[in-house]
Scaffold this active site. Structure first.
Site, PDB file in Angstrom:
ATOM      1  N   LYS A 184       8.942  -8.288 -15.674  1.00 38.43           N
ATOM      2  CA  LYS A 184       8.508  -8.995 -16.879  1.00 38.43           C
ATOM      3  C   LYS A 184       8.700  -8.091 -18.104  1.00 38.43           C
ATOM      4  O   LYS A 184       8.942  -6.884 -17.954  1.00 38.43           O
ATOM      5  CB  LYS A 184       7.042  -9.417 -16.697  1.00 38.43           C
ATOM      6  CG  LYS A 184       6.851 -10.397 -15.509  1.00 38.43           C
ATOM      7  CD  LYS A 184       5.397 -10.807 -15.336  1.00 38.43           C
ATOM      8  CE  LYS A 184       5.227 -11.758 -14.173  1.00 38.43           C
ATOM      9  NZ  LYS A 184       3.833 -12.228 -14.009  1.00 38.43           N
ATOM     10  N   TYR A 192       7.372 -21.647 -14.634  1.00 36.11           N
ATOM     11  CA  TYR A 192       5.932 -21.625 -14.360  1.00 36.11           C
ATOM     12  C   TYR A 192       5.324 -23.032 -14.376  1.00 36.11           C
ATOM     13  O   TYR A 192       4.116 -23.175 -14.609  1.00 36.11           O
ATOM     14  CB  TYR A 192       5.226 -20.718 -15.371  1.00 36.11           C
ATOM     15  CG  TYR A 192       5.355 -19.237 -15.054  1.00 36.11           C
ATOM     16  CD1 TYR A 192       4.958 -18.732 -13.810  1.00 36.11           C
ATOM     17  CD2 TYR A 192       5.842 -18.335 -16.002  1.00 36.11           C
ATOM     18  CE1 TYR A 192       5.060 -17.383 -13.511  1.00 36.11           C
ATOM     19  CE2 TYR A 192       5.944 -16.975 -15.705  1.00 36.11           C
ATOM     20  CZ  TYR A 192       5.545 -16.505 -14.461  1.00 36.11           C
ATOM     21  OH  TYR A 192       5.638 -15.160 -14.167  1.00 36.11           O
ATOM     22  N   ARG A 202       6.501  -9.616  -1.732  1.00 37.63           N
ATOM     23  CA  ARG A 202       5.138  -9.972  -2.179  1.00 37.63           C
ATOM     24  C   ARG A 202       4.153  -8.857  -1.809  1.00 37.63           C
ATOM     25  O   ARG A 202       3.263  -8.528  -2.591  1.00 37.63           O
ATOM     26  CB  ARG A 202       4.694 -11.303  -1.555  1.00 37.63           C
ATOM     27  CG  ARG A 202       5.409 -12.530  -2.087  1.00 37.63           C
ATOM     28  CD  ARG A 202       4.983 -12.967  -3.465  1.00 37.63           C
ATOM     29  NE  ARG A 202       3.619 -13.414  -3.555  1.00 37.63           N
ATOM     30  CZ  ARG A 202       3.114 -14.032  -4.627  1.00 37.63           C
ATOM     31  NH1 ARG A 202       3.876 -14.260  -5.712  1.00 37.63           N
ATOM     32  NH2 ARG A 202       1.868 -14.395  -4.659  1.00 37.63           N
ATOM     33  N   THR A 234      -2.206 -10.538  -7.606  1.00 35.43           N
ATOM     34  CA  THR A 234      -1.947 -11.032  -8.975  1.00 35.43           C
ATOM     35  C   THR A 234      -2.738 -10.236 -10.014  1.00 35.43           C
ATOM     36  O   THR A 234      -2.205  -9.901 -11.080  1.00 35.43           O
ATOM     37  CB  THR A 234      -2.331 -12.531  -9.059  1.00 35.43           C
ATOM     38  OG1 THR A 234      -1.611 -13.236  -8.041  1.00 35.43           O
ATOM     39  CG2 THR A 234      -2.010 -13.110 -10.415  1.00 35.43           C
ATOM     40  N   ARG A 289       2.035  -3.464  -8.663  1.00 36.05           N
ATOM     41  CA  ARG A 289       0.986  -3.794  -9.647  1.00 36.05           C
ATOM     42  C   ARG A 289      -0.166  -2.787  -9.564  1.00 36.05           C
ATOM     43  O   ARG A 289      -0.728  -2.399 -10.596  1.00 36.05           O
ATOM     44  CB  ARG A 289       0.490  -5.220  -9.420  1.00 36.05           C
ATOM     45  CG  ARG A 289       1.504  -6.276  -9.888  1.00 36.05           C
ATOM     46  CD  ARG A 289       1.088  -7.666  -9.447  1.00 36.05           C
ATOM     47  NE  ARG A 289       1.947  -8.720 -10.000  1.00 36.05           N
ATOM     48  CZ  ARG A 289       1.983  -9.960  -9.530  1.00 36.05           C
ATOM     49  NH1 ARG A 289       1.208 -10.302  -8.502  1.00 36.05           N
ATOM     50  NH2 ARG A 289       2.786 -10.868 -10.069  1.00 36.05           N
ATOM     51  N   ASN A 319       0.944  -8.135 -15.699  1.00 37.57           N
ATOM     52  CA  ASN A 319       1.080  -7.611 -14.329  1.00 37.57           C
ATOM     53  C   ASN A 319       2.507  -7.288 -13.919  1.00 37.57           C
ATOM     54  O   ASN A 319       2.825  -7.185 -12.740  1.00 37.57           O
ATOM     55  CB  ASN A 319       0.366  -8.531 -13.327  1.00 37.57           C
ATOM     56  CG  ASN A 319       0.990  -9.914 -13.259  1.00 37.57           C
ATOM     57  OD1 ASN A 319       1.961 -10.193 -13.945  1.00 37.57           O
ATOM     58  ND2 ASN A 319       0.439 -10.756 -12.406  1.00 37.57           N
ATOM     59  N   HIS A 371       7.245 -10.453 -11.247  1.00 37.51           N
ATOM     60  CA  HIS A 371       7.142 -11.747 -10.552  1.00 37.51           C
ATOM     61  C   HIS A 371       7.922 -11.657  -9.248  1.00 37.51           C
ATOM     62  O   HIS A 371       8.970 -11.011  -9.196  1.00 37.51           O
ATOM     63  CB  HIS A 371       7.755 -12.860 -11.415  1.00 37.51           C
ATOM     64  CG  HIS A 371       7.959 -14.124 -10.640  1.00 37.51           C
ATOM     65  ND1 HIS A 371       6.960 -15.045 -10.460  1.00 37.51           N
ATOM     66  CD2 HIS A 371       9.039 -14.593  -9.946  1.00 37.51           C
ATOM     67  CE1 HIS A 371       7.411 -16.036  -9.695  1.00 37.51           C
ATOM     68  NE2 HIS A 371       8.666 -15.783  -9.371  1.00 37.51           N
ATOM     69  N   GLU A 387      13.710 -20.999  -7.818  1.00 36.29           N
ATOM     70  CA  GLU A 387      13.769 -19.991  -8.890  1.00 36.29           C
ATOM     71  C   GLU A 387      15.150 -19.341  -8.979  1.00 36.29           C
ATOM     72  O   GLU A 387      15.653 -19.090 -10.084  1.00 36.29           O
ATOM     73  CB  GLU A 387      12.666 -18.949  -8.656  1.00 36.29           C
ATOM     74  CG  GLU A 387      11.277 -19.573  -8.860  1.00 36.29           C
ATOM     75  CD  GLU A 387      10.115 -18.731  -8.344  1.00 36.29           C
ATOM     76  OE1 GLU A 387      10.342 -17.595  -7.872  1.00 36.29           O
ATOM     77  OE2 GLU A 387       8.969 -19.219  -8.399  1.00 36.29           O
TER      78      GLU A 387
HETATM   79  P1  IDP Z   1       1.633 -14.418  -8.859  1.00 31.27           P
HETATM   80  O1  IDP Z   1       2.494 -13.912 -10.003  1.00 31.27           O
HETATM   81  O2  IDP Z   1       0.930 -13.282  -8.151  1.00 31.27           O
HETATM   82  O3  IDP Z   1       2.385 -15.335  -7.918  1.00 31.27           O
HETATM   83  P2  IDP Z   1       0.330 -16.816  -9.916  1.00 31.27           P
HETATM   84  O4  IDP Z   1      -1.035 -17.292  -9.534  1.00 31.27           O
HETATM   85  O5  IDP Z   1       1.507 -17.608  -9.428  1.00 31.27           O
HETATM   86  O6  IDP Z   1       0.444 -15.279  -9.508  1.00 31.27           O
HETATM   87  O7  IDP Z   1       0.356 -16.767 -11.509  1.00 31.27           O
HETATM   88  C1  IDP Z   1       1.574 -16.592 -12.201  1.00 31.27           C
HETATM   89  C2  IDP Z   1       1.380 -15.608 -13.321  1.00 31.27           C
HETATM   90  O8  IDP Z   1       0.490 -16.177 -14.276  1.00 31.27           O
HETATM   91  C3  IDP Z   1       0.721 -14.284 -12.919  1.00 31.27           C
HETATM   92  O9  IDP Z   1       1.636 -13.346 -12.385  1.00 31.27           O
HETATM   93  C4  IDP Z   1       0.143 -13.838 -14.262  1.00 31.27           C
HETATM   94  O10 IDP Z   1       1.169 -13.280 -15.086  1.00 31.27           O
HETATM   95  C5  IDP Z   1      -0.298 -15.153 -14.856  1.00 31.27           C
HETATM   96  N1  IDP Z   1      -1.711 -15.440 -14.568  1.00 31.27           N
HETATM   97  C6  IDP Z   1      -2.217 -15.914 -13.411  1.00 31.27           C
HETATM   98  N2  IDP Z   1      -3.558 -16.054 -13.497  1.00 31.27           N
HETATM   99  C7  IDP Z   1      -3.904 -15.648 -14.746  1.00 31.27           C
HETATM  100  C8  IDP Z   1      -5.142 -15.551 -15.451  1.00 31.27           C
HETATM  101  O11 IDP Z   1      -6.218 -15.870 -14.940  1.00 31.27           O
HETATM  102  N3  IDP Z   1      -5.075 -15.073 -16.734  1.00 31.27           N
HETATM  103  C9  IDP Z   1      -3.902 -14.721 -17.324  1.00 31.27           C
HETATM  104  N4  IDP Z   1      -2.713 -14.801 -16.698  1.00 31.27           N
HETATM  105  C10 IDP Z   1      -2.708 -15.265 -15.434  1.00 31.27           C
HETATM  106 MG    MG Z   2       3.153 -17.260  -8.195  1.00 34.87          MG
END
Ligand code: IDP
Ligand code: MG
Length: 150
Positions: free
Chosen positions: A10, A50, A86, A92, A103, A113, A116, A127
């Site tokens: 990112k 997303y 993963r 996350t 992370r 974070n 992706h 994707e």
């Molecule tokens: P992942 O990236 O670990 O698969 P997802 O739940 O798919 O996590 O969420 C996608 C992205 O959205 C996360 O990597 C993060 O950048 C953002 N995100 C997820 N939950 C939150 C939150 O509660 N606050 C702010 N950003 C979030």
């Molecule tokens: Mg995800």
């Protein structure tokens, strides 16, 4: 059959000049990078990528974050690569991610974070198709594949 996954550093990772360190982890483990490019994601592509989060309260911030600078998008190929990456990426929320994960080692906030990775075969296929043309994906053999795989 080896699997492919979509992984993306990112804008925070790219701007913090962490790309080399993160790529080294993938390379040292024997994973094969079959496509890689820098790009600034359009708002439209960010919303498609997303899409599953469009109802979430953080969606607008997420789109703003992911379009805020260059990303390093890639396709990686290896045995069981979707779940292995993963695990390497970690939880996350970086504060909950194990030390030793990307992370857990390089980030502190869910909204920053740094990386992706696709979470299923279905999302990997979707994707990869969103970010790459078939002609951008390189078929080749690693010279040490018989040392990496039994
Ligand atoms: P992942 O990236 O670990 O698969 P997802 O739940 O798919 O996590 O969420 C996608 C992205 O959205 C996360 O990597 C993060 O950048 C953002 N995100 C997820 N939950 C939150 C939150 O509660 N606050 C702010 N950003 C979030
Ligand atoms: Mg995800």
């Amino acid at each position: 059959m080896r699997q492919r996954t979509f992984t993306m550093l990112k804008p925070d990772a790219f701007k913090r000049r962490l790309s080399g360190k993160i790529l080294a982890r993938f390379e040292e483990r024997g994973l094969k990078i079959v496509a890689i490019k820098t790009m600034i994601i359009s708002e439209d592509l960010a919303k498609q990528h997303y899409g599953e989060h469009s109802d979430k309260p953080f969606f607008n911030d997420l789109v703003e974050y992911i379009t805020s600078g260059p990303v390093l998008a890639m396709v990686i190929e290896a045995d069981d690569v979707i779940s292995q990456i993963r695990k390497m990426v970690g939880a996350t929320n970086p504060k909950e991610a194990d030390i030793g994960t990307i992370r857990g080692d390089f980030a502190l906030e869910t909204g920053r974070n740094i990386i992706h990775a696709s979470d299923s075969e279905e999302s990997a296929a979707r994707e990869i198709g969103l970010f790459f043309n078939e002609s951008e994906i390189c078929e080749y053999t690693l010279p040490d594949e018989d040392l990496i795989y039994e």
